[in-house]
Design a protein around this motif. Sequence first.
Motif, mmCIF file in Angstrom:
data_model
loop_
_atom_site.group_PDB
_atom_site.id
_atom_site.type_symbol
_atom_site.label_atom_id
_atom_site.label_comp_id
_atom_site.label_asym_id
_atom_site.label_seq_id
_atom_site.Cartn_x
_atom_site.Cartn_y
_atom_site.Cartn_z
ATOM 1 N N GLU A 139 -1.385 1.196 2.514
ATOM 2 C CA GLU A 139 -0.697 0.754 3.734
ATOM 3 C C GLU A 139 -1.006 -0.703 4.028
ATOM 4 O OE1 GLU A 139 -1.689 3.261 7.044
ATOM 5 O OE2 GLU A 139 -1.456 5.067 5.804
ATOM 6 N N PHE A 140 -2.288 -1.058 3.875
ATOM 7 C CA PHE A 140 -2.688 -2.418 4.231
ATOM 8 C C PHE A 140 -1.977 -3.445 3.358
ATOM 9 C CE2 PHE A 140 -5.431 -6.171 3.958
ATOM 10 C CZ PHE A 140 -5.563 -6.477 5.302
ATOM 11 N N PHE A 141 -1.978 -3.220 2.061
ATOM 12 C CA PHE A 141 -1.336 -4.208 1.186
ATOM 13 C C PHE A 141 0.184 -4.049 1.193
ATOM 14 C CE2 PHE A 141 -5.619 -4.245 -0.808
ATOM 15 C CZ PHE A 141 -5.870 -5.583 -0.587
ATOM 16 N N GLY A 142 0.674 -2.865 1.518
ATOM 17 C CA GLY A 142 2.110 -2.650 1.595
ATOM 18 C C GLY A 142 2.695 -3.331 2.818
ATOM 19 N N THR A 143 2.342 -2.814 3.975
ATOM 20 C CA THR A 143 2.920 -3.373 5.190
ATOM 21 C C THR A 143 1.872 -3.461 6.289
ATOM 22 O OG1 THR A 143 3.531 -1.110 5.702
ATOM 23 C CG2 THR A 143 5.292 -2.558 4.908
#
Lengths: 242, 225
Positions: free
Chosen positions: A222-226
């Motif tokens: 999630e963090f690196f995605g959005t």
Amino acid sequence: MISIKNVSKWYGAFQVLKDCSTEIQKGEVVVVCGPSGSGKSTLIKCVNALEPFQQGDIVVNGISVADAKTNLPRLRARVGMVFQHFELFPHMTITENLTIAQTKVLGRSKEEATQKGLKLLDRVGLKAHADKYPGQLSGGQQQRVAIARALSMDPICMLFDEPTSALDPEMINEVLDVMVELAHEGMTMMVVTHEMGFARKVAHRVIFMDQGRIVEDAKKEEFFGTPRSERAQLFLSKILHH
Amino acid sequence: MYEYDWSSIPGALPYLWEGMKVSLEITFVAIVAGIVWGTLLAMMRLSNLGPLSWFAAGYVNLFRSVPLVMVLLWFFLIVPQFLRAVLGLDPTTDTRLASAMVGFALFEAAYYSEIIRAGIQSVPKGQVAAAYALGMTYGQAMRLVILPQAFRNMVPLLLTQAIILFQDTSLVYVSALADFFGAAYKVGERDGRLVELLLFAGAVYFVICYSASYVVKRLHQGNGS
């Protein structure tokens, strides 16, 4: 394993940590990142009470750090810590660095401590340097010894405070490799770092801090995605575009 | 024109050597006791406990603001009475040597504590953090990690202070205690050859202190490289 509950800390009138809360489960690898001055190093030092805090509590393996009755040396002996500037003891050989706390703090015999120390030294690939002094090793080598020293205490979890930020670029990977291996073995780790490659590879969660606050606390994907917060997006765009 | 006559020196050498032994004894005791007490003072001064820190600061400032010769006189007057009262000593027992040792040790501790305090502060803070992080107590961190590094940094300063102390032992002449200087003075007065004896004593102090300084300088250079 590590439970941080509403921790706040002030230096005089300046508030460095604002109501920080998070949990780290056994076997979890959590990377803490954020711009300099965001309080991430201070937070990790609060976990083993190297920095005091005024509000909230941190519970490590069921033991409260803030409780005045807690035997802090005993708690710290079980929590491994690796520092930005290695902090090996310069007046001792590598072997002595690896055995001093084992014998003096844990009460192990000299033979047992030496055996354990040398085994760990071999594991970080530095067996040949056992009789040297820290000043004779490169930064990357010293940091690997520092990791071995922390491991020699059989820690229940490991704290890393910017372990690669004082290193020359060509030495960063040798240290990260040791940390990746540790993560794969299931060690519980809290790592303050800007090495996003390391975070992508082994972290379960990423915590993003800004101005003393935990702004984002999300699964790695999630963090690196959005990333939800604008600050985290900006931070990532700055350090990933290089 | 003054006629120099050095003939009284050879015969007086055994007596002068006795005096030198007294000087060295006082120096040695004052160094050891001064460093031990000075280390404790430095640790008190750096501690977070207000009263301990104030006591150490007050002690150091007091002793550094009073002339050594006056401190010695106090001790020659106070310590003998104290020892007699506590140990029930005979009033004729000679306590001058003990008084001198106590006086020098307490005085030197004030200077040593400042050197040691600076030495402790010269050790990076991260070293203390690392010691604590490994589960060491304050005492272990000090004894195993901080003080060994601090003393290594301080060796030249401690030795320099020891050389000054050796010279200062000559001040015990105020109690008529026969240290090296006192012995030379007595021989000079006895034989009416004060000038020769004092020149000789000066030359001996010079040779000892200059050689010692030279050794310290070499040590320092060895450390620095």
